[in-house]
Design an enzyme around this catalytic site. Structure first.
Site, PDB file in Angstrom:
ATOM      1  N   GLU A  33       5.706   1.475   4.204  1.00  0.00           N
ATOM      2  CA  GLU A  33       6.814   1.687   3.284  1.00  0.00           C
ATOM      3  C   GLU A  33       6.360   2.766   2.300  1.00  0.00           C
ATOM      4  O   GLU A  33       5.265   2.653   1.741  1.00  0.00           O
ATOM      5  CB  GLU A  33       7.143   0.401   2.519  1.00  0.00           C
ATOM      6  CG  GLU A  33       8.365   0.593   1.631  1.00  0.00           C
ATOM      7  CD  GLU A  33       8.616  -0.549   0.641  1.00  0.00           C
ATOM      8  OE1 GLU A  33       7.735  -1.401   0.475  1.00  0.00           O
ATOM      9  OE2 GLU A  33       9.706  -0.552   0.035  1.00  0.00           O
ATOM     10  N   ARG A 257      -5.295  -9.247   7.734  1.00  0.00           N
ATOM     11  CA  ARG A 257      -5.561  -8.038   6.959  1.00  0.00           C
ATOM     12  C   ARG A 257      -7.021  -8.025   6.557  1.00  0.00           C
ATOM     13  O   ARG A 257      -7.677  -9.064   6.406  1.00  0.00           O
ATOM     14  CB  ARG A 257      -4.645  -7.969   5.741  1.00  0.00           C
ATOM     15  CG  ARG A 257      -4.931  -8.988   4.661  1.00  0.00           C
ATOM     16  CD  ARG A 257      -4.511  -8.501   3.259  1.00  0.00           C
ATOM     17  NE  ARG A 257      -3.524  -7.458   3.261  1.00  0.00           N
ATOM     18  CZ  ARG A 257      -2.251  -7.613   2.877  1.00  0.00           C
ATOM     19  NH1 ARG A 257      -1.844  -8.777   2.450  1.00  0.00           N
ATOM     20  NH2 ARG A 257      -1.421  -6.610   2.885  1.00  0.00           N
ATOM     21  N   LYS A 267      -0.997  -2.951  -3.103  1.00  0.00           N
ATOM     22  CA  LYS A 267      -0.354  -1.750  -3.647  1.00  0.00           C
ATOM     23  C   LYS A 267       0.050  -1.955  -5.092  1.00  0.00           C
ATOM     24  O   LYS A 267      -0.052  -1.053  -5.907  1.00  0.00           O
ATOM     25  CB  LYS A 267       0.896  -1.418  -2.822  1.00  0.00           C
ATOM     26  CG  LYS A 267       0.623  -0.580  -1.594  1.00  0.00           C
ATOM     27  CD  LYS A 267       1.967  -0.088  -1.067  1.00  0.00           C
ATOM     28  CE  LYS A 267       1.881   0.242   0.417  1.00  0.00           C
ATOM     29  NZ  LYS A 267       3.231   0.452   0.973  1.00  0.00           N
TER      30      LYS A 267
END
Length: 554
Positions: A33, A257, A267
């Site tokens: 994104e 992850r 983020k």
RNA sequence: UGGCCUAUAGUAUAAUGGUAGUACAACAGAUUUUGGUUCUGUCUGUCUUGGUUCGAAUCCAGGUAGGCCAACCA
């Protein structure tokens, strides 16, 4: 026989799918994104997705998941493209979920016609209330049984901008008592009268992740859609939508992850570090963003090597930063040119070296390079800078460097003996006096003496100057996100140490931004982006391994 | 307290019913004009309890621990 390295679970799936003819080639995608910069965790995902199609044949798309116009910006798109390229990967197609908005709208209409979606006038609070909890079933919205015709009409008017933000949503009609919360009539479309970085003001309704991601995968005929573990519950919805829409059946697989010690990969938190000025921007060399690591001096090869060494699996993990450091040292050891730089200088006078005389000595450029690296001339004189830490007034046990009466080799030059030193009123060493052994010159050493220690130096009259930035870990605890207090409490105050004027070999004056060096005995450095011939700046990528530091701690 | 996911040296990952291996880290030593590099060696592991089996890290069941799920974020 070379032992075969075991496949990771995703490679196993791919090999199986290829072997039984399910696919002729595989297609993956990297789907960021564009609402922030890529970090080391994304690097792993990039290596996974691109690495798979490199290994098994097929291709990987770069697809921006840009379905939320409020947080997304073109700046991020550009940085993401640069980072993927820098890592050394080439995408087949540059795509955007927003390219599919028309198709997606059609999919939604299709679902409505099938009686599988409805327009809900409930507020978001109301929707949340009726959703139930993980342990209690939800209940139906009062708008759940609108007719297909009414839903069609309302959806079109939503698209046409007749309604305010938040006043209506399109929801899938599944099961409000489903054990998977995501199957309790998930919202598919919401109204946002917002400017989109690509479609401008064309749309005022935007699909949610669950109604964009899987559909985009399907449109692109992605065979293996890889994502992280938190999307496991989404898979059921992912499959439901593909089945009801009767579109290409992409399959989703989830992996854990990657987390790295002494850093964060969120983020939101990275953005906070930038916005609140804990660091100097997204590409601050202390950041484990790809752009930060690039500026810090990491090589693409070292990051790819790291990603491949940590592998991929489904369990929680916290990978040691020392592995990353190992990977970059290994690469840099091969490619970085050796130079001498004195970061914390003290004057050294060679009392028996003829006054004003200079000479050239030859020093290796890189003994580890495949082509041997060759040599360079370095100017030697009777007045040098050496590191303060290479002299000890009262030497420790196993001390191999300079000390009163001790012999030490000046790298690529002569053996010297410490004859005395001066101190200021505070007890700081201001000047060290040595004699040199003329017959001990490197390459022509007939002195018969072998020293245990070798130290680096630069000629005081010939040295250039540079700003040197020494970076250390950004956080002082292994897992800042898991600590009690806010992660900002654990920012390492010593993560950046600036040396305004270090003395460096004159030759280093030609360094261009991006040039990498090993400053002998001090570490690997890269000329910073802002470095100019008038104001040289070097960033320390990583120190050399330092067994003396360990020894001296004992 | 519902559903789902996971559990192998300090860390990360292999072993796919048949000798628990590799890398990093740590430790000891050799080499070295970088206390770097290189080389050699050492230490440490199958969450637990049962079951199936000639044989289980692997299959099954229970337990324990950790993670994820109740944004009109992705």
């Amino acid at each position: 026989m070379a032992e075969e390295k075991g496949l990771n679970f995703i490679e196993e799936i791919v090999e199986e799918d290829l072997k039984n003819g399910k696919y002729q080639q595989i297609i993956t995608r990297f789907p960021p994104e564009p609402n922030g910069y890529l970090h080391i965790g994304h690097a792993s995902s990039i290596c996974l997705n691109f690495g798979l199609t490199e290994k098994y044949g097929g291709y990987t798309n770069l697809r921006f998941d840009d379905t939320n116009p409020v947080t997304e910006e073109t700046e991020y798109v550009e940085s993401i493209k640069e980072d993927v390229k820098w890592l050394g990967f080439t995408w087949k197609n540059e795509l955007y979920a927003s390219d599919y908005f028309d198709t997606l709208y059609g999919f939604a209409v299709d679902l409505v016609k099938k009686g599988l979606a409805y327009i809900d006038d409930s507020s978001s609070e109301e929707i949340a209330r009726l959703k139930g909890t993980p342990t209690e079933p939800g209940s139906n919205s009062p708008y759940r049984n609108r007719s297909v015709e009414e839903n069609l009409d309302l959806f079109e008017r939503m698209k046409n901008g007749e309604f305010k933000d938040g006043s209506k949503t399109l929801r899938a009609k599944i099961d409000m008592a489903h054990s998977n919360m995501l199957m309790r009539d998930p919202v598919l479309y919401r109204i946002k009268h917002a400017h989109h970085h690509r479609t401008g003001n064309k749309w005022c309704i935007y699909p949610m992740y669950d109604f964009a991601h899987g559909q985009s995968d399907s449109i692109e005929e992605v065979t293996h859609s890889l994502c992280t573990l938190e999307f496991v519950p989404h898979r059921e919805l992912y499959n439901w939508l593909i089945e009801k829409l009767e579109i290409y059946p992409s399959r989703q697989y989830e992996f854990a992850r990657r987390n790295l010690t002494y850093t964060i990969t969120s983020k939101r938190k990275l953005l906070q570090l930038v916005n609140e000025k804990y660091v100097n921007g997204w590409d601050d060399p202390r950041m484990t963003t790809i752009s930060g690591m690039r500026r810090r001096g990491f090589t693409p090869a070292s990051i790819r090597d790291f990603a491949s060494r940590i592998g991929v699996a489904k369990r929680e993990n916290l990978v040691s930063m020392s592995l990353l450091e190992h990977c970059v040292r290994e690469d840099l050891n091969r490619i970085a040119i050796r130079r001498m730089a004195v970061l914390d200088p003290v004057k050294l006078i060679i009392t028996n070296y003829p006054n004003g005389q200079t000479e050239e000595v030859l020093s290796e450029n890189n003994p580890e390079a495949e082509d041997n690296g060759g040599t360079r001339p370095v100017i030697f004189s009777g007045e040098l800078w050496i590191e303060k830490e290479d002299f000890m007034e009262t030497p420790a046990k196993k001390w191999f460097r300079l000390a009163p009466g001790a012999l030490v080799r000046l790298k690529s030059a002569y053996i010297i003996k410490c004859e005395g030193y001066n101190k200021d009123s505070n007890g700081n060493i201001t000047e060290i006096h040595c004699t040199y052994l003329p017959e001990s010159k490197s390459g022509n050493d007939v002195s018969g003496i072998r020293t245990k220690g070798t130290i680096h130096w630069v000629s005081a009259a010939h040295a250039a100057k540079a700003e040197v930035r020494l970076y250390d870990r950004l956080f002082s605890v292994e897992d800042p996100a898991a600590e009690e207090k806010d992660f900002l409490e654990y920012v390492n105050p010593g993560s950046l140490q600036v040396i305004p004027e270090a003395y460096i070999e004159a030759d280093l004056g030609n360094a261009k931004p991006g040039d990498r060096y090993q400053f002998i005995r001090k570490g690997y450095f890269i000329a910073d982006n802002d470095s100019t011939p008038q104001h040289l700046i070097f960033n320390r990528t990583v120190t050399l391994k330092d067994t003396w530091a360990k020894e001296s701690r004992k």
